[in-house]
Design a protein around this motif. Structure first.
Motif, PDB file in Angstrom:
ATOM      1  N   PRO A 246       0.834  -1.217   0.000  1.00  0.00           N
ATOM      2  CA  PRO A 246       0.000   0.000   0.000  1.00  0.00           C
ATOM      3  C   PRO A 246       0.862   1.256   0.000  1.00  0.00           C
ATOM      4  N   ARG A 247       0.415   2.234  -0.787  1.00  0.00           N
ATOM      5  CA  ARG A 247       1.153   3.507  -0.873  1.00  0.00           C
ATOM      6  C   ARG A 247       0.753   4.420   0.276  1.00  0.00           C
ATOM      7  N   ASN A 248       1.758   4.995   0.863  1.00  0.00           N
ATOM      8  CA  ASN A 248       1.496   5.946   1.936  1.00  0.00           C
ATOM      9  C   ASN A 248       1.272   7.331   1.340  1.00  0.00           C
ATOM     10  N   PRO A 249       0.162   7.968   1.623  1.00  0.00           N
ATOM     11  CA  PRO A 249      -0.073   9.316   1.084  1.00  0.00           C
ATOM     12  C   PRO A 249       0.940  10.313   1.658  1.00  0.00           C
ATOM     13  N   LEU A 250       1.267  11.312   0.830  1.00  0.00           N
ATOM     14  CA  LEU A 250       2.220  12.339   1.262  1.00  0.00           C
ATOM     15  C   LEU A 250       1.595  13.204   2.343  1.00  0.00           C
ATOM     16  N   SER A 251       2.411  13.607   3.248  1.00  0.00           N
ATOM     17  CA  SER A 251       1.941  14.509   4.299  1.00  0.00           C
ATOM     18  C   SER A 251       1.801  15.917   3.722  1.00  0.00           C
ATOM     19  N   PRO A 252       1.025  16.768   4.387  1.00  0.00           N
ATOM     20  CA  PRO A 252       0.894  18.156   3.897  1.00  0.00           C
ATOM     21  C   PRO A 252       2.233  18.872   3.763  1.00  0.00           C
ATOM     22  N   GLU A 253       3.189  18.566   4.660  1.00  0.00           N
ATOM     23  CA  GLU A 253       4.504  19.199   4.576  1.00  0.00           C
ATOM     24  C   GLU A 253       5.252  18.743   3.329  1.00  0.00           C
ATOM     25  N   GLU A 254       5.151  17.428   3.005  1.00  0.00           N
ATOM     26  CA  GLU A 254       5.816  16.900   1.820  1.00  0.00           C
ATOM     27  C   GLU A 254       5.206  17.474   0.531  1.00  0.00           C
ATOM     28  N   VAL A 255       3.881  17.634   0.522  1.00  0.00           N
ATOM     29  CA  VAL A 255       3.208  18.243  -0.633  1.00  0.00           C
ATOM     30  C   VAL A 255       3.670  19.683  -0.822  1.00  0.00           C
ATOM     31  N   ALA A 256       3.751  20.428   0.285  1.00  0.00           N
ATOM     32  CA  ALA A 256       4.200  21.821   0.215  1.00  0.00           C
ATOM     33  C   ALA A 256       5.639  21.901  -0.277  1.00  0.00           C
ATOM     34  N   ASP A 257       6.508  20.993   0.192  1.00  0.00           N
ATOM     35  CA  ASP A 257       7.897  20.977  -0.267  1.00  0.00           C
ATOM     36  C   ASP A 257       7.980  20.661  -1.761  1.00  0.00           C
ATOM     37  N   PHE A 258       7.157  19.696  -2.198  1.00  0.00           N
ATOM     38  CA  PHE A 258       7.143  19.312  -3.619  1.00  0.00           C
ATOM     39  C   PHE A 258       6.730  20.494  -4.503  1.00  0.00           C
ATOM     40  N   ILE A 259       5.696  21.232  -4.069  1.00  0.00           N
ATOM     41  CA  ILE A 259       5.221  22.402  -4.830  1.00  0.00           C
ATOM     42  C   ILE A 259       6.285  23.494  -4.843  1.00  0.00           C
ATOM     43  N   THR A 260       6.961  23.703  -3.710  1.00  0.00           N
ATOM     44  CA  THR A 260       8.009  24.726  -3.624  1.00  0.00           C
ATOM     45  C   THR A 260       9.170  24.399  -4.563  1.00  0.00           C
TER      46      THR A 260
ATOM     47  N   LYS B   4       9.052  22.543  -7.244  1.00  0.00           N
ATOM     48  CA  LYS B   4       8.584  22.681  -8.633  1.00  0.00           C
ATOM     49  C   LYS B   4       8.574  24.142  -9.058  1.00  0.00           C
ATOM     50  N   ARG B   5       8.111  25.033  -8.171  1.00  0.00           N
ATOM     51  CA  ARG B   5       8.098  26.460  -8.489  1.00  0.00           C
ATOM     52  C   ARG B   5       9.503  27.005  -8.651  1.00  0.00           C
ATOM     53  N   LEU B   6      10.419  26.567  -7.809  1.00  0.00           N
ATOM     54  CA  LEU B   6      11.802  27.023  -7.914  1.00  0.00           C
ATOM     55  C   LEU B   6      12.424  26.599  -9.248  1.00  0.00           C
ATOM     56  N   ARG B   7      12.130  25.357  -9.660  1.00  0.00           N
ATOM     57  CA  ARG B   7      12.652  24.882 -10.951  1.00  0.00           C
ATOM     58  C   ARG B   7      12.096  25.710 -12.105  1.00  0.00           C
ATOM     59  N   GLU B   8      10.806  26.042 -12.036  1.00  0.00           N
ATOM     60  CA  GLU B   8      10.184  26.853 -13.092  1.00  0.00           C
ATOM     61  C   GLU B   8      10.784  28.250 -13.129  1.00  0.00           C
ATOM     62  N   GLN B   9      11.033  28.832 -11.934  1.00  0.00           N
ATOM     63  CA  GLN B   9      11.629  30.163 -11.877  1.00  0.00           C
ATOM     64  C   GLN B   9      13.059  30.167 -12.423  1.00  0.00           C
ATOM     65  N   LEU B  10      13.825  29.123 -12.097  1.00  0.00           N
ATOM     66  CA  LEU B  10      15.189  29.029 -12.614  1.00  0.00           C
ATOM     67  C   LEU B  10      15.191  28.865 -14.130  1.00  0.00           C
ATOM     68  N   LYS B  11      14.256  28.065 -14.629  1.00  0.00           N
ATOM     69  CA  LYS B  11      14.144  27.861 -16.077  1.00  0.00           C
ATOM     70  C   LYS B  11      13.783  29.177 -16.773  1.00  0.00           C
ATOM     71  N   LEU B  12      12.855  29.943 -16.140  1.00  0.00           N
ATOM     72  CA  LEU B  12      12.449  31.228 -16.698  1.00  0.00           C
ATOM     73  C   LEU B  12      13.599  32.231 -16.677  1.00  0.00           C
ATOM     74  N   GLN B  13      14.350  32.259 -15.577  1.00  0.00           N
ATOM     75  CA  GLN B  13      15.488  33.178 -15.480  1.00  0.00           C
ATOM     76  C   GLN B  13      16.556  32.858 -16.522  1.00  0.00           C
ATOM     77  N   ARG B  14      16.790  31.556 -16.760  1.00  0.00           N
ATOM     78  CA  ARG B  14      17.759  31.171 -17.793  1.00  0.00           C
ATOM     79  C   ARG B  14      17.269  31.595 -19.176  1.00  0.00           C
ATOM     80  N   PHE B  15      15.953  31.451 -19.431  1.00  0.00           N
ATOM     81  CA  PHE B  15      15.385  31.835 -20.726  1.00  0.00           C
ATOM     82  C   PHE B  15      15.479  33.345 -20.941  1.00  0.00           C
ATOM     83  N   LYS B  16      15.263  34.131 -19.879  1.00  0.00           N
ATOM     84  CA  LYS B  16      15.314  35.589 -20.000  1.00  0.00           C
ATOM     85  C   LYS B  16      16.721  36.091 -20.317  1.00  0.00           C
ATOM     86  N   LYS B  17      17.728  35.311 -20.040  1.00  0.00           N
ATOM     87  CA  LYS B  17      19.104  35.730 -20.308  1.00  0.00           C
ATOM     88  C   LYS B  17      19.555  35.371 -21.726  1.00  0.00           C
ATOM     89  N   THR B  18      18.738  34.642 -22.451  1.00  0.00           N
ATOM     90  CA  THR B  18      19.131  34.234 -23.803  1.00  0.00           C
ATOM     91  C   THR B  18      18.898  35.370 -24.806  1.00  0.00           C
TER      92      THR B  18
END
Length: 199
Positions: free
Chosen positions: A11-25, A27-41
């Motif tokens: 059985p899969r253990n559901p993620l805790s609210p803290e783990e979900v928040a960390d996962f979202i954070t 993901k957002r950081l990766r998107e921001q880094l990708k955007l910052q790299r694109f803006k420098k091109t």
């Protein structure tokens, strides 16, 4: 023989609210880094400059249609009139379209929708162009103070207005800073300008 019970997944253990928040954070950081790299091109800068230039071309076309532009005098060789169904107080029919061929065999169809005198053959008429693309937008006839739209100019005017508004929305919501929307509007503007130049 081993039954299906031995093959069951644990059985899969559901993620805790803290783990979900960390996962979202993360993901957002990766998107921001990708955007910052694109803006420098260079591609990001060139595409944004290209879209701004397109916006000013669209504005210039509309301004030239609604205000003074570059006029050239022509002389009519053949005049064909298409009348509407309205009569004025002098029993004069409204002219819907004027089809004029000049002495150089250039053909112009003007959308008139007005009560005017029919231009005589070999009389002068003026055709107005914009300054950048040199597209013929409108014209006027001898003895008339009004300017009338050239039918083949309608796609230029419609697309200029539509894409001008679309670019304002895209830039106001910073959609030009994301790669997918910037690529999409650049392709649209590129195809539109190519169409303008070929027509």
């Amino acid at each position: 023989m081993i039954g299906n019970e031995g093959k069951k997944r644990p059985p899969r253990n559901p993620l805790s609210p803290e783990e979900v928040a960390d996962f979202i954070t993360v993901k957002r950081l990766r998107e921001q880094l990708k955007l910052q790299r694109f803006k420098k091109t260079k591609r990001f800068k060139y595409l944004n400059v290209f879209n701004i230039v397109c916006f000013f071309i669209y504005c210039e076309l509309l301004i030239c249609f609604f205000s003074p532009c570059h006029y050239r005098t022509h002389f009519s060789k053949k005049v064909v009139v298409e009348y509407g169904h309205e009569l004025n107080n002098y029993n004069q029919l409204k002219i819907a379209h004027l089809k004029i061929t000049d002495v150089n065999d250039n053909f112009y169809q003007f959308i008139v929708n007005d009560f005017i005198e029919v231009p005589e053959t070999y009389s002068s008429f003026s055709v107005g162009k914009d300054f950048i693309l040199q597209k013929e937008l409108k014209g006027t006839f001898l003895g008339s103070n009004n300017y009338y739209r050239i039918q083949r100019a309608e796609p230029f005017l419609f697309l200029s207005g539509f894409l001008g508004i679309l670019l304002c929305i895209i830039f106001s919501y910073n959609l030009n800073q994301t790669e997918s929307s910037l690529n999409a509007i650049s392709v649209i503007n590129g195809l539109t300008l190519l169409g303008f130049l070929m027509i």
